[in-house]
Motif scaffolding. Sequence first.
Motif, PDB file in Angstrom:
ATOM      1  N   THR A  19     -36.694  59.629  -5.017  1.00  0.00           N
ATOM      2  CA  THR A  19     -37.464  60.255  -3.953  1.00  0.00           C
ATOM      3  C   THR A  19     -36.737  60.625  -3.083  1.00  0.00           C
ATOM      4  O   THR A  19     -36.565  61.781  -2.518  1.00  0.00           O
ATOM      5  N   LEU A  20     -35.887  59.518  -2.510  1.00  0.00           N
ATOM      6  CA  LEU A  20     -35.125  59.933  -1.260  1.00  0.00           C
ATOM      7  C   LEU A  20     -33.834  60.662  -1.318  1.00  0.00           C
ATOM      8  O   LEU A  20     -33.403  61.540  -0.733  1.00  0.00           O
ATOM      9  N   LEU A  21     -33.084  60.020  -2.346  1.00  0.00           N
ATOM     10  CA  LEU A  21     -31.782  60.946  -2.583  1.00  0.00           C
ATOM     11  C   LEU A  21     -31.698  62.149  -2.879  1.00  0.00           C
ATOM     12  O   LEU A  21     -30.691  62.901  -2.568  1.00  0.00           O
ATOM     13  N   PRO A  22     -32.748  62.806  -3.491  1.00  0.00           N
ATOM     14  CA  PRO A  22     -32.509  64.299  -3.688  1.00  0.00           C
ATOM     15  C   PRO A  22     -32.424  65.125  -2.224  1.00  0.00           C
ATOM     16  O   PRO A  22     -31.822  66.087  -2.088  1.00  0.00           O
ATOM     17  N   HIS A  23     -32.961  64.540  -1.368  1.00  0.00           N
ATOM     18  CA  HIS A  23     -32.849  65.140  -0.335  1.00  0.00           C
ATOM     19  C   HIS A  23     -31.666  64.792   0.825  1.00  0.00           C
ATOM     20  O   HIS A  23     -31.479  65.388   1.694  1.00  0.00           O
ATOM     21  N   LEU A  24     -30.665  63.930   0.357  1.00  0.00           N
ATOM     22  CA  LEU A  24     -29.734  63.515   1.134  1.00  0.00           C
ATOM     23  C   LEU A  24     -28.405  63.771   0.291  1.00  0.00           C
ATOM     24  O   LEU A  24     -27.263  63.722   0.331  1.00  0.00           O
ATOM     25  N   SER A  25     -28.571  64.561  -0.933  1.00  0.00           N
ATOM     26  CA  SER A  25     -27.649  65.167  -1.709  1.00  0.00           C
ATOM     27  C   SER A  25     -26.584  66.339  -0.936  1.00  0.00           C
ATOM     28  O   SER A  25     -27.195  67.030  -0.126  1.00  0.00           O
ATOM     29  N   VAL A  26     -25.428  66.171  -1.379  1.00  0.00           N
ATOM     30  CA  VAL A  26     -24.316  67.054  -0.604  1.00  0.00           C
ATOM     31  C   VAL A  26     -23.734  67.794  -1.870  1.00  0.00           C
ATOM     32  O   VAL A  26     -23.105  67.016  -2.824  1.00  0.00           O
ATOM     33  N   GLY A  27     -24.259  69.257  -1.907  1.00  0.00           N
ATOM     34  CA  GLY A  27     -23.871  70.025  -2.982  1.00  0.00           C
ATOM     35  C   GLY A  27     -24.190  69.423  -4.371  1.00  0.00           C
ATOM     36  O   GLY A  27     -23.428  69.439  -5.400  1.00  0.00           O
ATOM     37  N   ASN A  28     -25.465  68.930  -4.262  1.00  0.00           N
ATOM     38  CA  ASN A  28     -26.176  68.666  -5.509  1.00  0.00           C
ATOM     39  C   ASN A  28     -25.732  67.430  -6.099  1.00  0.00           C
ATOM     40  O   ASN A  28     -25.703  66.977  -7.304  1.00  0.00           O
ATOM     41  N   ILE A  29     -24.693  66.663  -5.380  1.00  0.00           N
ATOM     42  CA  ILE A  29     -24.422  65.336  -5.731  1.00  0.00           C
ATOM     43  C   ILE A  29     -24.768  64.381  -4.726  1.00  0.00           C
ATOM     44  O   ILE A  29     -24.986  64.527  -3.689  1.00  0.00           O
ATOM     45  N   LYS A  30     -25.419  63.182  -5.568  1.00  0.00           N
ATOM     46  CA  LYS A  30     -25.974  62.206  -4.799  1.00  0.00           C
ATOM     47  C   LYS A  30     -25.244  60.716  -5.044  1.00  0.00           C
ATOM     48  O   LYS A  30     -24.914  60.690  -6.443  1.00  0.00           O
ATOM     49  N   PRO A  31     -25.351  59.826  -4.167  1.00  0.00           N
ATOM     50  CA  PRO A  31     -24.786  58.633  -4.516  1.00  0.00           C
ATOM     51  C   PRO A  31     -25.720  57.799  -5.640  1.00  0.00           C
ATOM     52  O   PRO A  31     -26.764  58.034  -5.800  1.00  0.00           O
ATOM     53  N   ASP A  32     -24.876  56.834  -6.371  1.00  0.00           N
ATOM     54  CA  ASP A  32     -25.664  56.322  -7.429  1.00  0.00           C
ATOM     55  C   ASP A  32     -25.754  54.750  -6.644  1.00  0.00           C
ATOM     56  O   ASP A  32     -24.876  53.959  -6.368  1.00  0.00           O
ATOM     57  N   LEU A  33     -27.052  54.773  -6.138  1.00  0.00           N
ATOM     58  CA  LEU A  33     -27.448  53.486  -5.325  1.00  0.00           C
ATOM     59  C   LEU A  33     -27.445  52.239  -6.407  1.00  0.00           C
ATOM     60  O   LEU A  33     -27.608  51.084  -5.770  1.00  0.00           O
ATOM     61  N   GLY A  34     -27.765  52.403  -7.726  1.00  0.00           N
ATOM     62  CA  GLY A  34     -27.855  51.200  -8.415  1.00  0.00           C
ATOM     63  C   GLY A  34     -26.486  50.644  -8.510  1.00  0.00           C
ATOM     64  O   GLY A  34     -26.297  49.262  -8.489  1.00  0.00           O
ATOM     65  N   LEU A  35     -25.500  51.388  -8.583  1.00  0.00           N
ATOM     66  CA  LEU A  35     -24.042  50.995  -8.586  1.00  0.00           C
ATOM     67  C   LEU A  35     -23.563  50.217  -7.512  1.00  0.00           C
ATOM     68  O   LEU A  35     -22.972  49.177  -7.297  1.00  0.00           O
ATOM     69  N   VAL A  36     -24.012  50.803  -6.244  1.00  0.00           N
ATOM     70  CA  VAL A  36     -23.670  50.561  -4.867  1.00  0.00           C
ATOM     71  C   VAL A  36     -24.368  48.935  -4.620  1.00  0.00           C
ATOM     72  O   VAL A  36     -23.676  48.027  -4.132  1.00  0.00           O
TER      73      VAL A  36
END
Length: 163
Positions: A19-36
């Motif tokens: 829900t949150l990360l699609p709004h924080l994407s840069v150039g349709n790229i979002k971080p993998d919070l699971g990996l982090v």
Amino acid sequence: MKFLSYLILVLLLVPVQMTLLPHLSVGNIKPDLGLVAAAFVGLFAGEMDGLLVGFAIGWVLSLFSAGELWLSLLTHGGVGFLAGFVVRQVSHVTSIFAGVLLLAVSLASGLLAAVTLTTLDRAQVWQMVGAIVLPQACFDGLVGAGLYWLLSQRVQMARLRTE
């Protein structure tokens, strides 16, 4: 207490990722919070906690994605274990080190995912690596470095390892 905090992390990670990360994407790229998150558990709590929480994160995230189950389990669990192992070998972990570590493991995870897609030919795999995998790895490294800097200011690593 540790088990409860890990359970909350695993259960809240999917809604935040979706829900949150699609709004924080840069150039349709979002971080993998699971990996982090798996890497941070390994960094702050050790390799065994990182491995187990990474497996749980990989399993939960694979329930909500179209990817391979074993790939998500392998990458997230492996990242948690590797981060915990590396932090034992390094005398002082900095946010730059955490960012570079996350960049490297995210790049390896993305390359593994790109190579396992059997429907793509070699040119499509390299196009995917350049357009998605490398930018996401850089984004993961930046997010990881920033979060590590924030967490290291607030949390003492020795306290987490002994609980």
